[in-house]
Design an enzyme around this catalytic site. Structure first.
Site, PDB file in Angstrom:
ATOM      1  N   HIS A 406     -41.031  52.757  95.083  1.00 33.15           N
ATOM      2  CA  HIS A 406     -41.433  54.012  95.728  1.00 33.15           C
ATOM      3  C   HIS A 406     -41.043  55.216  94.866  1.00 33.15           C
ATOM      4  CE1 HIS A 406     -41.894  56.618  99.429  1.00 33.15           C
ATOM      5  NE2 HIS A 406     -41.101  57.388  98.694  1.00 33.15           N
ATOM      6  N   GLU A 407     -39.774  55.274  94.492  1.00 27.09           N
ATOM      7  CA  GLU A 407     -39.298  56.427  93.726  1.00 27.09           C
ATOM      8  C   GLU A 407     -39.944  56.489  92.347  1.00 27.09           C
ATOM      9  OE1 GLU A 407     -37.782  58.857  95.112  1.00 27.09           O
ATOM     10  OE2 GLU A 407     -37.471  57.763  96.993  1.00 27.09           O
ATOM     11  N   HIS A 410     -43.082  58.375  92.494  1.00 27.32           N
ATOM     12  CA  HIS A 410     -42.889  59.819  92.356  1.00 27.32           C
ATOM     13  C   HIS A 410     -42.663  60.209  90.893  1.00 27.32           C
ATOM     14  CE1 HIS A 410     -42.828  60.631  96.583  1.00 27.32           C
ATOM     15  NE2 HIS A 410     -41.710  59.990  96.822  1.00 27.32           N
ATOM     16  N   HIS A 413     -45.782  59.964  88.834  1.00 26.01           N
ATOM     17  CA  HIS A 413     -46.662  61.069  89.235  1.00 26.01           C
ATOM     18  C   HIS A 413     -46.260  62.332  88.468  1.00 26.01           C
ATOM     19  CE1 HIS A 413     -48.402  63.458  92.935  1.00 26.01           C
ATOM     20  NE2 HIS A 413     -49.111  63.638  91.844  1.00 26.01           N
TER      21      HIS A 413
HETATM   22 ZN   LIG Z   1     -40.999  59.546  98.730  1.00 25.18          ZN
END
Ligand SMILES: [Zn+2]
Length: 616
Positions: A406-407, A410, A413
């Site tokens: 998940h991280e 980020h 991105h």
């Molecule tokens: Zn998040």
């Protein structure tokens, strides 16, 4: 102009809380702490830079009143402001990360305060810009932007300011609203005081241990394996809240009245219209989300029945939502988390894979829990000229692996946006932020399902998908409906007492959980439990839209070809260069249409089909 917010692990809230003494030996080749010398070689260098940035502020103020002089002055001012903001953010990143390494080090906490103060000073030194741009008007700003290609990177920001001209007041009006923000934040402080200090949280016995049932205690105890204990936890916790229903209701009512006041002062028809206007999200996104979630409630109710069977219960109650129904013994240390994530993200193509492999081997991450370290997980990517940094509290379980993926969503991105965009256009809004992270989570679970060998393993990963649907899609949409109903009641001039708020919430709880999940009336006070309703204004729906968009993208990436994959990568690379709903639409996911929500619900339904087959 740049999004300052730190992106916590929203989807996996509660994962990996800090546990001292868990420092684990990992693959020696992989760094386990971040290298902050890439930001500044020393604390002294940070302080010198802070003073230098502060010394720049009079230069920014000197441009006040001169933006409209000429295109050359307009450009000089824009570039000077941008340069200072970029340096300010880099200072802020260092101060934040250093402070979060150990919350017990006073000097580091003071540096964070100093950095916050600098943020405020930069804000004051540039507060004149938007009013002055509005006073210049669209024609003049447009002519300047057209006259000099070097101004292209400022276009989106200035056009966003001009778009909101009808909702921007004159100087006196803006000053009045700014001065009102402090008293309007009162309800948030009142709720905090009540919950953190005034309410005498009782003790209960759970699994043979006495536990203080405050907010943190409740979040641990609600998953108790013993059903009678779970019921006692719910009854006691919400029963305690219930005694403060009228005070908490007065606070939330005042908060909602404040939102309505702000919206009306800015000439918006509703508080919802005001809240979604910043990132230019059409109201239809909100309403489509709510309508489609309601259409999909029978699927959620089916999941509750699957849960009931897996828990071996004759019936279901609201307090049966949290005990785990599956278990996985596998361990995922840092090296395994990296290896599995690299495999799972392969469908994102060679460009992503190569950058991902390089980044995950670099000293960007503070990996393991340690004494005094901040809890949770986040990526902080605001140091444009350096690279994103990441805080984890990795404890080698599946939640840790999932948080890792998940991280890194980020961080990648940020990395791709910063590579493709100038500083001014790289920062992305919340609406797209959680898409990038949730796509990675979904690719991870798809990959784990592909490799799952036993029935129990499959059930574990299928249940992860279901829990994401329940907690992130349906529950956040239920919260969104609550916010809408409460604001609309206030807008109609109806008084909002605690009792009324609980009645609205209880109706929603019963509708969302269906006729076969028993919900006691006391649980209608649950609106007082999450701090979001008091601290934010129409915010949580973005968790539900993110998981929806991410599901649509994950499906397109896994079943499509290079074109689908590249369309998704274009979303990441777009950063903050356009409005988020337009960015997603260009990549083939239209959040104003029912389609992505139906794709998500289709996936949920198929997941349940498989679980039901496995359960026999
Ligand atoms: Zn998040």
């Amino acid at each position: 102009m740049t999004d300052l917010s730190r992106r916590a692990a929203l989807i996996l809230a509660g994962a990996a809380a800090a546990a001292p003494g868990l420092a684990l030996a990992a693959d020696p080749a992989l760094p386990t702490t971040w290298d902050l010398t890439r930001l500044y070689p020393s604390d002294a260098a940070w302080e010198a830079e802070r003073q230098a940035v502060e010394a720049e502020l009079p230069r920014l103020l000197a441009f006040k009143g001169r933006l409209g002089e000429s295109a050359a002055t307009f450009r000089a001012a824009s570039e000077a402001i941008s340069a200072v903001v970029k340096r300010q953010l880099r200072l802020f990143v260092y101060a934040t990360l250093k402070a979060d390494e150990d919350l017990g080090v006073a000097a580091n906490q003071e540096r964070r305060q100093t950095a916050n103060a600098l943020n405020a000073k930069v804000g004051e030194a540039t507060a004149w810009v938007s009013p002055e741009v509005l006073a210049m008007g669209a024609a003049k700003v447009g002519a300047f932007l057209k006259s000099d290609p070097a101004l292209a990177k400022f276009r989106f920001g200035y056009e966003s300011t001009l778009r909101q001209a009808p909702h921007t007041l004159d100087d006196a009006g803006e000053a009045l609203l700014a001065a009102a923000s402090n008293p309007l934040n009162g309800p948030q402080a009142i709720r905090s005081q009540l919950v953190l200090t005034d309410i005498p949280w009782p003790e209960v016995e759970v699994s043979g241990r006495k536990l203080r049932l405050d907010l943190q205690g409740y979040s641990q105890a609600r998953a108790a394996p013993d059903r009678a204990e779970r019921k006692k936890v719910f009854d006691t916790f919400f029963g305690t809240f219930k005694r403060y229903e009228s005070s908490l209701g007065a606070a939330l009512g005042a908060k909602i009245d404040g939102d309505v006041f702000n919206a009306r002062a800015r000439k918006y028809p509703t508080a919802l219209a005001a809240a979604v206007d910043g990132p230019n999200i059409p109201e239809s996104v909100y309403r489509t989300l709510v309508a489609e979630a309601n259409r999909g409630l029978p699927i959620l109710h089916r999941y509750f029945d699957v849960r009931r069977r897996m828990l071996g219960l004759p019936d279901m109650a609201y307090y049966d939502l949290y005990p785990p129904v599956t278990k996985l013994d596998a361990k995922f240390d840092l090296a395994a988390s990296r290896r599995i994530s690299l495999e799972a993200m392969k469908p994102l193509g060679p460009e992503y894979a190569e950058a991902f492999a390089r980044a995950t081997a670099a000293p960007w991450v503070h990996v393991y829990p340690q004494k005094g370290k901040a809890a949770g997980a986040y990526v902080f990517g605001a140091a444009y000229d350096v690279h994103p940094y990441m805080l984890l509290n990795h404890t080698d379980d599946y939640e840790s692996l999932s948080t890792y993926a998940h991280e890194w969503g980020h961080a990648m991105h940020t990395l791709l946006a910063q590579k493709a965009q100038p500083f001014e256009l790289a920062g992305y809004p919340t609406f797209t932020a959680e898409v990038a992270s949730t796509v990675n989570e979904q690719l991870l679970v798809a990959h784990m399902l592909k490799g799952a060998k036993t029935r129990d393993e499959r059930l574990f990963y299928l249940d992860r998908v279901c829990e994401m649907m329940r907690a992130t899609f349906y529950r956040q949409t239920m919260f969104a409906e609550f916010e809408l109903a409460a604001h609309e009641a206030a807008e109609r001039g109806e008084p909002l007492s605690g009792k009324r708020l609980s009645a609205i919430y209880l109706d929603l709880l019963k509708r969302y959980h269906g006729p076969k999940v028993a919900v006691e009336d006391t649980y209608g006070i649950e609106w007082a439990y999450p701090s979001h309703f008091f601290n934010y204004n129409y915010y949580v729906y973005q968790y539900a839209t993110s998981v929806t968009a991410a599901s649509a993208f994950a499906e397109r990436i896994l079943t499509g070809k290079a074109a689908e994959r590249d369309a998704y990568l274009a979303v990441l690379k777009a950063g903050g260069s356009d409005y988020p709903v337009d960015v997603l639409k260009r990549a083939g996911v239209d959040m104003t249409s029912p389609e992505p929500y139906r794709t998500l619900l289709g996936k949920f339904s198929r997941t349940l089909d498989e679980m039901e087959t496995l359960l026999g």
